[in-house]
Design a protein around this motif. Structure first.
Motif, PDB file in Angstrom:
ATOM      1  N   SER A   1       1.522   1.553  -5.736  1.00  0.00           N
ATOM      2  CA  SER A   1       1.542   0.928  -7.059  1.00  0.00           C
ATOM      3  C   SER A   1       0.846  -0.438  -7.020  1.00  0.00           C
ATOM      4  N   ILE A   2       0.525  -0.929  -8.205  1.00  0.00           N
ATOM      5  CA  ILE A   2       0.110  -2.331  -8.328  1.00  0.00           C
ATOM      6  C   ILE A   2       1.368  -3.173  -8.189  1.00  0.00           C
ATOM      7  N   CYS A   3       1.346  -4.126  -7.268  1.00  0.00           N
ATOM      8  CA  CYS A   3       2.539  -4.935  -6.994  1.00  0.00           C
ATOM      9  C   CYS A   3       2.290  -6.408  -7.289  1.00  0.00           C
TER      10      CYS A   3
ATOM     11  N   CYS B   1      -5.625 -12.397  -8.455  1.00  0.00           N
ATOM     12  CA  CYS B   1      -5.750 -11.015  -7.973  1.00  0.00           C
ATOM     13  C   CYS B   1      -6.170 -11.078  -6.512  1.00  0.00           C
TER      14      CYS B   1
ATOM     15  N   ASN C   1      -5.552   0.462  -4.939  1.00  0.00           N
ATOM     16  CA  ASN C   1      -6.251   1.518  -5.662  1.00  0.00           C
ATOM     17  C   ASN C   1      -7.735   1.138  -5.733  1.00  0.00           C
TER      18      ASN C   1
ATOM     19  N   ASP D   1       0.834  -1.205   0.000  1.00  0.00           N
ATOM     20  CA  ASP D   1       0.000   0.000   0.000  1.00  0.00           C
ATOM     21  C   ASP D   1       0.871   1.257   0.000  1.00  0.00           C
TER      22      ASP D   1
ATOM     23  N   ASP E   1      -9.222   0.212  -9.086  1.00  0.00           N
ATOM     24  CA  ASP E   1      -8.725  -1.091  -9.547  1.00  0.00           C
ATOM     25  C   ASP E   1      -9.389  -2.237  -8.785  1.00  0.00           C
TER      26      ASP E   1
ATOM     27  N   THR F   1      -3.437  -4.832  -5.341  1.00  0.00           N
ATOM     28  CA  THR F   1      -3.626  -3.391  -5.491  1.00  0.00           C
ATOM     29  C   THR F   1      -4.517  -2.851  -4.381  1.00  0.00           C
TER      30      THR F   1
END
Length: 492
Positions: A70-72, A392, A86, A66, A89, A84
């Protein structure tokens, strides 16, 4: 020597072929941010340890992700997960990716293709068939059952008044089991008076083994798990739970056939509250006996454990926030006066303060802490396009305590967060204890009504005293390490 060389050669060839088949996956992974990753093992070291350490590791890793903004990527063994925080997202994942991740496969040995774990092609058709069974009118027919079982719970708790602290979850879960069995199958199990039956022992044993497999990497491959004593124990206990549900279904079908063909079935017997199984039979939905069992087993598990946990967390929080407890009690006093009658639909609708307390409790103690989905097609997120076949991971437990979303006091208990004016502009993924999107929890209305009913029964009879909730652990769902410990005093 030749045999050993041949084996090594075959393994190398297999490994190279395996790597080549996943070339696009590795290329996608290289373009993602990462934190806390080690060479070769990736992030696997974060997922080793007991239930308490494991939860702390997951929380620490999620908070690091967090913080990157970014998306990790997270590699657990050979499995790649996109993580993610976000909110847009997250919403895309939950609304577009309806396939459960392969980590749920350990539940399928027990629940088969029940609604909770079904592959998406089956889930779509089965959820459509089950939705009418969970409409508000049907659920509200169960309110009297909620009240009667809550009354029994209050009588059981009388023995704890003025004594040392005790784990209230053991009492609440027995009450919830009686409720979910009666509402789903029409079976009066009397768990509250007899909480140690062969069926319940088998059920606990299966849950324990599945939890073990989820978080112990060496037990995840079937070929290794089947070599352990746990495999035969799991099969034996799953068979015992299946046998119970199968017998209920056959008995119910026999009764239904008598009514259908007017064989010894009075009109009076046909009226009254109808359980889920009875409604499904009357609608003549084309489920096989196995499909009926899978859905009923899923409902009894999901309907009991999560709801009982939330009720228990609410009692702990009210016990160490006496001002809020008094506010809820005065609201109940304005609804019921001095009466101890069971709550009605109208009563439950007036419990606005209690509802906010329940919602805030589910924010702080998100009993299903992780949601895992799998992409079936490409998914375009804010900074990358995720190919098909990638996991995901959504972590509501961390999101619900994020200071970015909830402010600097995110760890504090404040039911006023859920006043209408404070919810009006909140992102739909800021708060999602029942998930969101098409695959959200089908029983959320049931859960709210039963929680309000049981908690209101308890608070009208007892004052609760407790210490703040202690360390937590993950055992599929979220438990306190030391239990839900409270003390009770009698209301005057």
């Amino acid at each position: 020597m030749f045999v050993l060389t041949l084996i090594l050669f075959i393994l190398v060839v297999y490994y190279l072929k395996y790597r080549r088949s996943r070339k696009l996956l590795y290329k996608f992974s290289e373009g993602l941010h990462s934190t806390g990753e080690l060479p070769i093992i990736g992030h696997t070291h974060w997922f080793i340890g007991g239930p308490e350490k494991l939860l702390n590791n997951i929380r620490s890793l999620a908070e690091r992700i967090d913080d990157t903004g970014s998306i990790c990527k997270v590699w657990i063994g050979t499995s790649l997960y996109v993580v993610t925080f976000n909110l847009d997202d997250v919403q895309l994942v939950l609304e577009s990716c309806l396939e459960k991740d392969s980590s749920y496969k350990f539940l399928r040995a027990w629940l088969g293709n029940g609604l909770f774990v079904a592959p998406v092609h089956l889930w779509k058709s089965h959820r459509r068939l089950l939705l009418p069974v969970f409409n508000n009118r049907v659920i509200e027919d169960y309110i009297e059952i909620f009240g009667k079982q809550g009354d029994i719970l209050v009588k059981r708790l009388q023995d704890r008044v003025g004594k040392n602290q005790f784990n209230v979850y053991e009492y609440v879960t027995s009450c919830m089991l009686d409720i979910v069995f009666e509402t789903s199958m029409g079976e009066k199990m009397h768990v509250q008076s007899n909480p140690d039956t062969p069926y319940l022992r088998a059920r606990k044993a299966v849950m324990s083994i599945i939890n073990m497999r989820l978080f112990k990497a060496w037990l995840q491959p079937d070929v290794l798990f089947n070599l352990t004593r746990h495999a035969s124990s799991q099969k034996e206990n799953i068979d015992a739970t299946h046998k119970f549900t199968d017998e209920v279904i056959m008995k119910k079908k026999t009764v239904y056939d008598k009514f259908k063909y007017n064989i010894n079935g009075s009109e009076e017997e046909k009226e009254g509250t109808k359980d889920t199984l009875q409604i499904l039979l009357e609608r003549e939905i084309n489920f096989s006996n196995i499909e009926l069992r899978e859905h009923l087993d899923s409902l009894t598990i999901a309907g009991n454990d999560t709801t009982a946990l939330v009720i228990s967390y609410v009692l702990i929080l009210l016990g160490n926030h006496p001002d809020t407890q008094e506010e809820v009690y005065m609201e109940l006093k304005s609804i019921f006066g001095n009466s101890k009658r069971i709550p009605t639909k109208e009563d439950l609708g007036k419990m606005e303060t209690l509802e906010r307390v329940i919602k805030e409790t589910m924010r702080l103690y998100t009993v299903v802490p992780i949601i895992a989905r799998k992409t079936l097609t490409e998914l375009k997120l804010s900074t990358c396009t995720v190919p098909a076949g990638v996991g995901c991971a959504i972590v509501p437990f961390v999101m619900h305590r994020s200071k970015k979303i909830w402010g600097s006091d995110a760890d504090n208990f404040n039911p006023d967060r859920f006043l209408p004016e404070n919810c009006a502009t909140r992102h739909p993924c800021a708060y999602m204890p029942f998930s969101i999107g098409p695959r959200n929890c089908i029983g959320r209305h049931f859960a709210f009504l039963v929680m309000k009913s049981i908690i209101s029964n308890i608070l009208r009879s007892f004052k609760i005293i407790s210490e703040p909730c202690g360390p937590l652990k993950i055992e599929i769902i979220l438990f306190p390490v030391c239990g839900h410990l409270i003390c009770l005093e009698r209301r005057s």
